[in-house]
Design an enzyme around this catalytic site. Sequence first.
Site, PDB file in Angstrom:
ATOM      1  N   LYS A   1      -2.510   6.931   1.372  1.00  0.00           N
ATOM      2  CA  LYS A   1      -2.332   7.205   2.805  1.00  0.00           C
ATOM      3  C   LYS A   1      -1.263   8.287   2.932  1.00  0.00           C
ATOM      4  O   LYS A   1      -0.079   8.010   3.059  1.00  0.00           O
ATOM      5  CB  LYS A   1      -1.955   5.913   3.529  1.00  0.00           C
ATOM      6  CG  LYS A   1      -2.156   6.019   5.027  1.00  0.00           C
ATOM      7  CD  LYS A   1      -2.152   4.658   5.656  1.00  0.00           C
ATOM      8  CE  LYS A   1      -1.979   4.743   7.160  1.00  0.00           C
ATOM      9  NZ  LYS A   1      -3.021   5.488   7.849  1.00  0.00           N
TER      10      LYS A   1
ATOM     11  N   GLU B   1     -15.809   6.291   6.761  1.00  0.00           N
ATOM     12  CA  GLU B   1     -14.892   5.628   7.694  1.00  0.00           C
ATOM     13  C   GLU B   1     -14.779   6.446   8.967  1.00  0.00           C
ATOM     14  O   GLU B   1     -15.338   7.537   9.074  1.00  0.00           O
ATOM     15  CB  GLU B   1     -13.508   5.451   7.045  1.00  0.00           C
ATOM     16  CG  GLU B   1     -12.875   6.759   6.586  1.00  0.00           C
ATOM     17  CD  GLU B   1     -11.562   6.586   5.823  1.00  0.00           C
ATOM     18  OE1 GLU B   1     -10.978   5.501   5.831  1.00  0.00           O
ATOM     19  OE2 GLU B   1     -11.129   7.582   5.213  1.00  0.00           O
TER      20      GLU B   1
ATOM     21  N   ARG C   1       0.841  -1.207   0.000  1.00  0.00           N
ATOM     22  CA  ARG C   1       0.000   0.000   0.000  1.00  0.00           C
ATOM     23  C   ARG C   1       0.872   1.252   0.000  1.00  0.00           C
ATOM     24  O   ARG C   1       0.560   2.239  -0.661  1.00  0.00           O
ATOM     25  CB  ARG C   1      -0.946  -0.009   1.215  1.00  0.00           C
ATOM     26  CG  ARG C   1      -1.949   1.153   1.173  1.00  0.00           C
ATOM     27  CD  ARG C   1      -3.032   1.027   2.224  1.00  0.00           C
ATOM     28  NE  ARG C   1      -2.502   1.145   3.576  1.00  0.00           N
ATOM     29  CZ  ARG C   1      -3.212   0.950   4.688  1.00  0.00           C
ATOM     30  NH1 ARG C   1      -4.491   0.646   4.609  1.00  0.00           N
ATOM     31  NH2 ARG C   1      -2.667   1.075   5.875  1.00  0.00           N
TER      32      ARG C   1
HETATM   33  N1  PMP Z   1      -9.046   4.850   7.458  1.00  0.00           N
HETATM   34  C1  PMP Z   1      -8.118   5.789   7.752  1.00  0.00           C
HETATM   35  C2  PMP Z   1      -8.375   7.199   7.362  1.00  0.00           C
HETATM   36  C3  PMP Z   1      -6.934   5.436   8.415  1.00  0.00           C
HETATM   37  O1  PMP Z   1      -6.014   6.369   8.713  1.00  0.00           O
HETATM   38  C4  PMP Z   1      -6.736   4.088   8.779  1.00  0.00           C
HETATM   39  C5  PMP Z   1      -5.508   3.699   9.535  1.00  0.00           C
HETATM   40  N2  PMP Z   1      -4.453   3.422   8.669  1.00  0.00           N
HETATM   41  C6  PMP Z   1      -7.714   3.147   8.446  1.00  0.00           C
HETATM   42  C7  PMP Z   1      -8.857   3.566   7.779  1.00  0.00           C
HETATM   43  C8  PMP Z   1      -7.539   1.687   8.770  1.00  0.00           C
HETATM   44  O2  PMP Z   1      -6.584   1.140   7.932  1.00  0.00           O
HETATM   45  P1  PMP Z   1      -5.646  -0.063   8.382  1.00  0.00           P
HETATM   46  O3  PMP Z   1      -6.546  -1.132   8.832  1.00  0.00           O
HETATM   47  O4  PMP Z   1      -4.904  -0.418   7.164  1.00  0.00           O
HETATM   48  O5  PMP Z   1      -4.789   0.431   9.486  1.00  0.00           O
END
Ligand code: PMP
Length: 295
Positions: free
Chosen positions: A152, A185, A53
């Site tokens: 990200k 989210e 990612r």
């Molecule tokens: N959404 C956002 C905006 C985030 O910052 C994160 C944390 N990385 C997640 C969802 C969850 O992603 P992950 O399970 O890959 O940590």
Amino acid sequence: MGEKLVYINGEFYPATEAKISVFDRGFLFGDGVFEGIRVYDGKIFKLDEHLKRLYRSAHAVLIRISLTFDELRKAVIETVRKNNLKDAYIRLIVSRGIGDLGLDITKCKTPTIVIIADDISLFPKEIYEKGIEAITSSIRASYGDILPPQVKNLNYLSHILAKWEAINAGAHEAIMLTREGYVAEGTGESIFIIRDKCLITPPSWVRALEGITREAILEISWKIEEIEDIIEDIFTRYDLYVADECFLCGTAAEVIPVVKIDGRVIGDGKPGSITREIMKRFRERVVQEGVDVYK
Ligand code: PMP
């Protein structure tokens, strides 16, 4: 143990001496990408998925990571090993590096790579048993026409302000919606609801990060008999309010039940049975798999 060691561009520095230039674009413009990764019992959970990612995020914003996938993978493992950590949170940051005060990216030659291995605790331990209260934020999820939410990137200001709205309202977390009012989210977590034994999560194209914990939860959930169906679909604030269960999940937060949203009690106000089963299986899973640091 003494000070933590932080990796910066191939060298390790004690935490208090781990510094980067004020001309670094990550500092000047939030011009960079990052990952948060967890280590459970000496094993790095989903390391390759996080690295993939990161490379996707970097590629999308034209940052060329100067290390190969394998070199970066080794650097992450080495950072955990050097700090002798068994349970930890890794923050891996790649900024565009040093440039001048202008916006032209062609002036930045070498990205800055930082790896921090430390602890993180988003919520107090007890709250995982009781569940958290969330609000829906007035701040909208980021838009693909501005910046793809799948990248990200280091610009978390909208998420930080949404989180502040929650804290200011006496809640623990904020849920971000799209302009159209679809649930996207949490500020740093993916979201799931359960209704009539059906597990529902928004597809990432709705304006959400492609959560790695979310993927792990989907994998786990197929094996839970109580769950009759799993769907990725858009839903609204109304669906949150009338859900039987709701939880957020992410690398830092892990799996956290949500028992109240905008003052509406979710289900019976306690973490539901499916959520608890998912939490249990998730905890079992994370200590089993992962890249062994000390092998
Ligand atoms: N959404 C956002 C905006 C985030 O910052 C994160 C944390 N990385 C997640 C969802 C969850 O992603 P992950 O399970 O890959 O940590």
